[in-house]
Design a protein around this motif. Structure first.
Motif, PDB file in Angstrom:
ATOM      1  N   TYR A 105       0.833  -1.203   0.000  1.00  0.00           N
ATOM      2  CA  TYR A 105       0.000   0.000   0.000  1.00  0.00           C
ATOM      3  C   TYR A 105       0.868   1.255   0.000  1.00  0.00           C
ATOM      4  CZ  TYR A 105      -4.381  -2.502   0.979  1.00  0.00           C
ATOM      5  OH  TYR A 105      -5.494  -3.315   0.905  1.00  0.00           O
ATOM      6  N   ASP A 106       0.476   2.228  -0.811  1.00  0.00           N
ATOM      7  CA  ASP A 106       1.152   3.517  -0.859  1.00  0.00           C
ATOM      8  C   ASP A 106       0.443   4.464   0.103  1.00  0.00           C
ATOM      9  OD1 ASP A 106       2.716   5.653  -1.513  1.00  0.00           O
ATOM     10  OD2 ASP A 106       1.726   6.063  -3.437  1.00  0.00           O
ATOM     11  N   LEU A 107       0.804   4.354   1.372  1.00  0.00           N
ATOM     12  CA  LEU A 107       0.152   5.159   2.405  1.00  0.00           C
ATOM     13  C   LEU A 107       0.751   6.561   2.453  1.00  0.00           C
ATOM     14  CD1 LEU A 107      -0.010   2.618   5.383  1.00  0.00           C
ATOM     15  CD2 LEU A 107      -1.813   3.163   3.729  1.00  0.00           C
ATOM     16  N   PRO A 108       0.002   7.517   2.962  1.00  0.00           N
ATOM     17  CA  PRO A 108       0.578   8.856   3.184  1.00  0.00           C
ATOM     18  C   PRO A 108       1.813   8.761   4.079  1.00  0.00           C
ATOM     19  CG  PRO A 108      -1.803   8.925   3.419  1.00  0.00           C
ATOM     20  CD  PRO A 108      -1.439   7.477   3.287  1.00  0.00           C
ATOM     21  N   SER A 109       2.752   9.660   3.867  1.00  0.00           N
ATOM     22  CA  SER A 109       4.054   9.568   4.525  1.00  0.00           C
ATOM     23  C   SER A 109       3.974   9.669   6.044  1.00  0.00           C
ATOM     24  CB  SER A 109       4.991  10.652   3.990  1.00  0.00           C
ATOM     25  OG  SER A 109       4.446  11.948   4.230  1.00  0.00           O
ATOM     26  N   ARG A 110       2.884  10.198   6.575  1.00  0.00           N
ATOM     27  CA  ARG A 110       2.779  10.306   8.039  1.00  0.00           C
ATOM     28  C   ARG A 110       2.758   8.928   8.710  1.00  0.00           C
ATOM     29  NH1 ARG A 110      -2.383  11.527   6.140  1.00  0.00           N
ATOM     30  NH2 ARG A 110      -4.099  10.252   6.978  1.00  0.00           N
ATOM     31  N   TYR A 111       2.431   7.886   7.947  1.00  0.00           N
ATOM     32  CA  TYR A 111       2.386   6.536   8.505  1.00  0.00           C
ATOM     33  C   TYR A 111       3.754   5.855   8.495  1.00  0.00           C
ATOM     34  CZ  TYR A 111      -2.690   6.858   8.259  1.00  0.00           C
ATOM     35  OH  TYR A 111      -4.000   7.243   8.436  1.00  0.00           O
ATOM     36  N   ASN A 112       4.683   6.351   7.696  1.00  0.00           N
ATOM     37  CA  ASN A 112       5.969   5.653   7.602  1.00  0.00           C
ATOM     38  C   ASN A 112       7.147   6.596   7.360  1.00  0.00           C
ATOM     39  OD1 ASN A 112       5.530   5.925   4.611  1.00  0.00           O
ATOM     40  ND2 ASN A 112       4.076   4.252   4.960  1.00  0.00           N
ATOM     41  N   THR A 113       7.342   7.062   6.143  1.00  0.00           N
ATOM     42  CA  THR A 113       8.620   7.706   5.802  1.00  0.00           C
ATOM     43  C   THR A 113       8.875   9.014   6.542  1.00  0.00           C
ATOM     44  OG1 THR A 113       7.576   8.687   3.842  1.00  0.00           O
ATOM     45  CG2 THR A 113       8.770   6.617   3.539  1.00  0.00           C
ATOM     46  N   ASP A 114       7.846   9.677   7.037  1.00  0.00           N
ATOM     47  CA  ASP A 114       8.082  10.894   7.831  1.00  0.00           C
ATOM     48  C   ASP A 114       8.936  10.590   9.059  1.00  0.00           C
ATOM     49  OD1 ASP A 114       6.710  12.506   6.111  1.00  0.00           O
ATOM     50  OD2 ASP A 114       4.954  12.802   7.396  1.00  0.00           O
ATOM     51  N   TRP A 115       8.800   9.391   9.589  1.00  0.00           N
ATOM     52  CA  TRP A 115       9.548   9.017  10.791  1.00  0.00           C
ATOM     53  C   TRP A 115      11.047   8.872  10.510  1.00  0.00           C
ATOM     54  CZ3 TRP A 115       6.998   9.339  15.241  1.00  0.00           C
ATOM     55  CH2 TRP A 115       5.607   9.171  15.233  1.00  0.00           C
ATOM     56  N   LEU A 116      11.414   8.709   9.239  1.00  0.00           N
ATOM     57  CA  LEU A 116      12.814   8.480   8.888  1.00  0.00           C
ATOM     58  C   LEU A 116      13.669   9.736   9.040  1.00  0.00           C
ATOM     59  CD1 LEU A 116      12.397   6.202   5.741  1.00  0.00           C
ATOM     60  CD2 LEU A 116      12.901   5.510   8.086  1.00  0.00           C
ATOM     61  N   SER A 117      13.049  10.862   9.375  1.00  0.00           N
ATOM     62  CA  SER A 117      13.833  12.070   9.638  1.00  0.00           C
ATOM     63  C   SER A 117      14.766  11.862  10.831  1.00  0.00           C
ATOM     64  CB  SER A 117      12.903  13.260   9.902  1.00  0.00           C
ATOM     65  OG  SER A 117      12.053  12.999  11.016  1.00  0.00           O
ATOM     66  N   ILE A 132      11.860  -4.376   6.123  1.00  0.00           N
ATOM     67  CA  ILE A 132      10.989  -5.229   5.321  1.00  0.00           C
ATOM     68  C   ILE A 132      10.255  -4.398   4.277  1.00  0.00           C
ATOM     69  CG2 ILE A 132       8.941  -6.714   5.392  1.00  0.00           C
ATOM     70  CD1 ILE A 132       9.895  -7.646   8.167  1.00  0.00           C
ATOM     71  N   HIS A 133       9.773  -3.244   4.678  1.00  0.00           N
ATOM     72  CA  HIS A 133       9.105  -2.349   3.741  1.00  0.00           C
ATOM     73  C   HIS A 133      10.036  -1.989   2.588  1.00  0.00           C
ATOM     74  CE1 HIS A 133       7.119   1.861   3.027  1.00  0.00           C
ATOM     75  NE2 HIS A 133       6.757   0.992   2.101  1.00  0.00           N
ATOM     76  N   LYS A 134      11.248  -1.589   2.914  1.00  0.00           N
ATOM     77  CA  LYS A 134      12.212  -1.179   1.893  1.00  0.00           C
ATOM     78  C   LYS A 134      12.551  -2.331   0.949  1.00  0.00           C
ATOM     79  CE  LYS A 134      16.562   1.369   1.439  1.00  0.00           C
ATOM     80  NZ  LYS A 134      17.650   2.057   2.191  1.00  0.00           N
ATOM     81  N   ALA A 135      12.769  -3.517   1.510  1.00  0.00           N
ATOM     82  CA  ALA A 135      13.121  -4.675   0.684  1.00  0.00           C
ATOM     83  C   ALA A 135      11.972  -5.061  -0.246  1.00  0.00           C
ATOM     84  CB  ALA A 135      13.509  -5.850   1.579  1.00  0.00           C
ATOM     85  N   LEU A 136      10.755  -5.015   0.256  1.00  0.00           N
ATOM     86  CA  LEU A 136       9.602  -5.354  -0.587  1.00  0.00           C
ATOM     87  C   LEU A 136       9.433  -4.342  -1.717  1.00  0.00           C
ATOM     88  CD1 LEU A 136       6.917  -6.498   2.023  1.00  0.00           C
ATOM     89  CD2 LEU A 136       8.239  -7.931   0.454  1.00  0.00           C
ATOM     90  N   LEU A 419      19.572 -11.582   8.779  1.00  0.00           N
ATOM     91  CA  LEU A 419      19.853 -10.188   8.457  1.00  0.00           C
ATOM     92  C   LEU A 419      18.952  -9.691   7.328  1.00  0.00           C
ATOM     93  CD1 LEU A 419      23.759 -10.210   8.558  1.00  0.00           C
ATOM     94  CD2 LEU A 419      22.220  -9.232  10.270  1.00  0.00           C
ATOM     95  N   PHE A 420      18.467  -8.460   7.496  1.00  0.00           N
ATOM     96  CA  PHE A 420      17.635  -7.811   6.482  1.00  0.00           C
ATOM     97  C   PHE A 420      18.520  -6.952   5.581  1.00  0.00           C
ATOM     98  CE2 PHE A 420      14.779  -8.518  10.085  1.00  0.00           C
ATOM     99  CZ  PHE A 420      13.677  -9.089   9.465  1.00  0.00           C
ATOM    100  N   ASN A 421      18.249  -7.013   4.268  1.00  0.00           N
ATOM    101  CA  ASN A 421      19.005  -6.226   3.298  1.00  0.00           C
ATOM    102  C   ASN A 421      18.086  -5.290   2.524  1.00  0.00           C
ATOM    103  OD1 ASN A 421      21.786  -7.581   3.445  1.00  0.00           O
ATOM    104  ND2 ASN A 421      20.438  -9.328   3.142  1.00  0.00           N
ATOM    105  N   ASP A 422      18.694  -4.300   1.837  1.00  0.00           N
ATOM    106  CA  ASP A 422      17.902  -3.343   1.066  1.00  0.00           C
ATOM    107  C   ASP A 422      17.146  -4.022  -0.068  1.00  0.00           C
ATOM    108  OD1 ASP A 422      18.824  -1.395   2.720  1.00  0.00           O
ATOM    109  OD2 ASP A 422      20.281  -0.557   1.313  1.00  0.00           O
TER     110      ASP A 422
END
Length: 453
Positions: A105-117, A132-136, A419-422
């Motif tokens: 799902y392409d959710l609004p960034s407030r649910y995920n990528t905003d936290w990567l700041s 897992i999100h990034k790898a998928l 180990l998780f990879n990109d």
């Protein structure tokens, strides 16, 4: 071959003799070549048989004889990182994973990528939700057409709200954030409603998984949110007995450990060194374990370790944080992995990938990916009630089967699975997640529709 003529003229007799001589020399060379091959084959077979008998039938009697050199363990671990971080071809994935397809799902960034700041969000022990999100997103398993999907991944990061008081992840907002995401996808897409979420996948990578609380008693009282009870949860928490926090379809995953950090540790470690620390632990060990909440940290296990072995020269125990602690793990024979608030610990993964035998002290823990990681062959399990005997237990293992455990630990496939990879790599942690999902294809609406046609 043509038949030899009965009569030879004077002119061609010399030619005939010359050719017979050449043919004879070639036959002799071929015979020597075949003979040499048999000698070489026999020599190599004898060499490998001798090596096997020496290494497998040797019964060590002391720690000094069983201490493995870093040159072996580090070379085995380094092999894990020598191959580039590339995608697995889609044809290979299709064959290995029963053609499993995942829609993200392409959710609004407030649910995920905003936290990567906050850089910690993608690197701390709960960061498997990010990995897992990034790898998928980078994987050929991902489909852009939701009608082709077997599973629907909901990328919500709930572990990146770090407390300003102590720096620990605060997950009090988790239930609200997930409920909001489900409300959004159920209103904009038909897929949640048609299956009531049974083919939807979430990550709960913190202490008590899908109960979304750090304290077990509160987690048990709250239980799994009703909205998730029909879904699939990838969670670090797992036990072998009945527990409210795993009353949902779940897959136990490893805590996140950065492959880059491991690679850096191995690169800095001396390849010809030896493991000079017998038993290692660095972490919280309270002398008076009853904290302000009235709860006992680690069920007193870490306190017993500190009180019993803090002055024992065989044990390297440290109560304070040290950013370079992985350099201590890579020098250690045994690495203690006692429970904290929850049974699991990132030390499990760090010990394995750095070649230290994990000593698991967490009764009833369910470990990640048992089909890929043969935990009984690479680790020790010590009951919480036997911590007082820890010294003698480790000495016994050092004098008996330590070498066999260390050999099993050197298998690069074991480290790779944790180990998780990109990008999804064959056999890595995200691949193991997909493999687990491929065993749940009965939940796929697409598969059930196709089979009924």
């Amino acid at each position: 071959m043509a038949k030899e003529p009965n009569k030879l003229t004077r002119n061609n007799r010399g030619f005939y003799v010359k050719m017979r001589f050449i043919h004879r020399r070639q036959a002799e060379k071929a015979y020597c070549y075949r003979y040499s091959k048999w000698v070489l084959w026999f020599s190599l077979s004898f060499y490998f048989l001798s090596y096997y008998l020496i290494t497998h039938l040797k019964s060590p009697n002391s720690l000094s004889k069983t201490t493995v050199s870093l040159s072996k363990s580090i070379l085995a671990s380094r092999a894990l990182f020598e191959s580039p971080n590339k995608k697995i071809p889609s044809s290979v994935l299709a064959g290995q994973l029963n053609g499993t397809r995942v829609y993200v799902y392409d959710l609004p960034s407030r649910y995920n990528t905003d936290w990567l700041s906050n850089e910690r969000c993608s690197n701390h022990l709960f960061a498997s939700e990010v990995a897992i999100h990034k790898a998928l997103m980078n994987s050929d398993v991902r489909t852009m057409d939701p009608l082709e999907a077997d599973f629907f991944f909901v990328p919500v990061y709930v572990s990146c709200n770090f407390s300003t008081v102590n720096g620990f992840p605060a997950i009090g907002h988790a239930r609200g954030l997930i409920s909001s995401a489900v409300e959004l996808i159920s209103s904009e897409y038909p897929f949640w409603n048609r299956s009531r979420g049974s083919d939807h996948v979430f990550v709960a990578s913190h202490d008590f998984g899908s109960c979304f609380h750090t304290m077990e008693d509160v987690a048990i009282a709250d239980g799994v949110p009703e909205i998730l009870r029909k879904s699939i949860v990838l969670q670090t928490f797992g036990v072998k007995y009945q527990h409210p926090c795993q009353e949902v379809e779940n897959v136990v995953i490893p805590p996140y450990v950065s492959p880059e950090t491991v690679r850096s540790t191995l690169a800095k470690s001396p390849a010809n060194g030896r493991r000079d620390i017998f038993a290692f632990f660095r972490g919280k060990m309270e002398v008076h374990p009853k904290n302000v909440s009235g709860r006992f940290y680690s069920k007193r296990v870490r306190t017993v370790i500190w009180e019993g072995y803090g002055g024992d020269r065989r044990f390297y125990l440290k109560r304070h944080r040290f950013p370079g602690y992985q350099t201590e793990i890579v020098r250690s024979v045994f690495c203690l992995c006692p429970l904290g608030w929850a049974p699991w610990s990132p030390r499990l993964v760090e010990s394995v990938v750095l070649g230290c035998v994990p000593v698991i002290i967490a009764d009833g823990i369910r470990l990640p990916f048992p089909s890929a990681v043969r935990w009984p062959e690479i680790s020790l399990t010590v009951a919480e009630g036997d911590v007082g005997k820890l010294g003698s237990i480790l000495e016994h293992v050092a004098a008996t089967n330590l070498s066999a455990i260390q050999r099993n630990l050197m298998d690069p496939a074991v480290s790779r699975a944790l180990l998780f990879n990109d990008h999804v790599q064959d056999g890595d942690a995200t691949w193991q997640v997909l493999r687990a999902l491929s065993g749940k294809l009965h939940r796929s609406r697409r598969r059930s529709r196709v089979s009924s046609e």
